[in-house]
Design an enzyme around this catalytic site. Structure first.
Site, PDB file in Angstrom:
ATOM      1  N   SER A 165      33.806  52.734  22.390  1.00  0.00           N
ATOM      2  CA  SER A 165      33.722  51.340  22.852  1.00  0.00           C
ATOM      3  C   SER A 165      34.985  51.056  23.644  1.00  0.00           C
ATOM      4  O   SER A 165      36.015  51.704  23.451  1.00  0.00           O
ATOM      5  CB  SER A 165      33.650  50.393  21.651  1.00  0.00           C
ATOM      6  OG  SER A 165      33.939  49.064  22.035  1.00  0.00           O
ATOM      7  N   TYR A 185      36.043  47.158  13.102  1.00  0.00           N
ATOM      8  CA  TYR A 185      35.304  47.789  14.215  1.00  0.00           C
ATOM      9  C   TYR A 185      36.278  48.440  15.202  1.00  0.00           C
ATOM     10  O   TYR A 185      36.102  49.617  15.587  1.00  0.00           O
ATOM     11  CB  TYR A 185      34.453  46.728  14.915  1.00  0.00           C
ATOM     12  CG  TYR A 185      33.577  47.250  16.034  1.00  0.00           C
ATOM     13  CD1 TYR A 185      32.339  47.824  15.761  1.00  0.00           C
ATOM     14  CD2 TYR A 185      33.991  47.171  17.369  1.00  0.00           C
ATOM     15  CE1 TYR A 185      31.529  48.295  16.782  1.00  0.00           C
ATOM     16  CE2 TYR A 185      33.181  47.641  18.396  1.00  0.00           C
ATOM     17  CZ  TYR A 185      31.955  48.198  18.102  1.00  0.00           C
ATOM     18  OH  TYR A 185      31.156  48.673  19.121  1.00  0.00           O
TER      19      TYR A 185
END
Ligand code: NAD
Length: 284
Positions: free
Chosen positions: A169, A182
């Site tokens: 990401s 995350y």
């Protein structure tokens, strides 16, 4: 399906698929029955690969996608397994190898968010995200590498003994308040991927990552499903449109192919420029 918000810049009509760069190879795509994973599974199948679709919930979505991909003339089958479970991952790889003969490509894509302000974040939220997003990639990569090393290079299929694509990401580099678990998992994927790539390159195993920006999937519906949210999101995206799952699928198919044979240990950012610090565009 949510009504699309107005945007002056969209992805445009579907692109023609890449040519059959992956014919005869077998890919496992984790979290393959939704969003980015489903688009990656489709792109790999269009490039000629047989595809094992891993999923943990959503039997219908997984089986329907397998049927759709089979219609393209390749082999496809859905495999239910929790990627954070060592036993389930080992059993899934054993089944895929029994069914397809071997595995050539792993796209370690399964992931989720459990967001909370830091002092509200529970240990369960922390462990769930790290367990699936990071440990899940470790467990799947380990099984894939064992199979790549057992089989070695098959020159008529690929120049490499195997390819691993870690779905990271932009948050492997962009800190993310309220999502510490995350962002930590994606930062961990970055170093896991590079260390694995360094360790395995001599065995002709290519390990790389894709770092998506904002892609229109169920993981982030609140970021794009209203006009206000979409407009706010666009302040972060210089290219002026949200990413579509196909944007990632096409890159994954290329990265898994021998056209990317010299790409080793790299993260490809597919983010419409999100990592270009857009706040500085008018502030220099
Ligand atoms: P999604 O929610 O549509 O898909 C996530 C997939 O992971 C689903 O198929 C889900 O069932 C699966 N999954 C979750 N837990 C699992 C488990 N324990 N075992 C097996 N599968 C499991 O979301 P998405 O946006 O397609 O996300 C795919 C990947 O892309 C994730 O790793 C996510 O972090 C990453 N990503 C997404 C975006 C984005 O903007 N959508 C941006 C950057 C990175």
């Amino acid at each position: 399906m949510t009504t699309p918000v107005a945007s002056s810049h969209t992805a445009g009509p579907a692109l023609p698929p890449l040519p059959a760069l992956l014919t005869g190879q077998t890919a496992i795509v984790t979290g393959g029955n939704s969003g980015i994973g489903a688009a990656v599974a489709l792109a790999l199948a269009q490039a000629g690969a047989n595809v094992a679709i891993n999923y943990v919930v959503g039997d219908d979505a997984a089986n329907n996608l397998a049927a759709q991909l089979t219609g393209l003339g390749i082999l496809a089958k859905a495999y239910k397994a929790d990627v954070s479970s060592e036993d389930q991952v080992a059993a899934m790889f054993a089944s895929v190898i029994a069914d397809f003969g071997t595995v050539d490509i792993l796209v370690a894509n399964a992931g989720l968010q459990r967001d909370a302000a830091f002092t509200q974040m529970t240990l369960a939220q922390w462990n769930t995200v790290l367990g699936i997003n990071l440990t899940g990639q470790f467990l799947c990569a380990r099984e894939a590498v064992k199979e790549f090393l057992r089989r070695g290079v098959v020159p008529e299929r690929s120049r490499a003994a195997g390819k691993i694509i870690c779905m990271s990401s932009v948050h492997q580099v962009i800190p993310w308040a309220g999502h510490v678990n995350y962002a930590t998992s994606k930062g961990g994927i970055h170093m896991m991927m590079e260390s694995l790539a360094q360790e395995l390159a001599p065995q002709r195993i290519r390990v790389n990552a894709i770092a998506p920006g904002a892609i229109r999937t169920p993981i982030n519906t609140e970021a794009w499903s209203t006009q206000e949210a979409y407009d706010r999101l666009m302040t972060l995206v210089p290219y002026g449109r949200i990413g579509e799952p196909e944007d990632i699928g096409q890159v994954a198919a290329w990265l898994a192919s021998d056209h990317a044979d010299y790409v080793v240990g790299t993260t490809i950012f597919v983010d419409g420029g999100m990592t270009l610090y857009p706040g500085f565009a008018t502030n220099g």
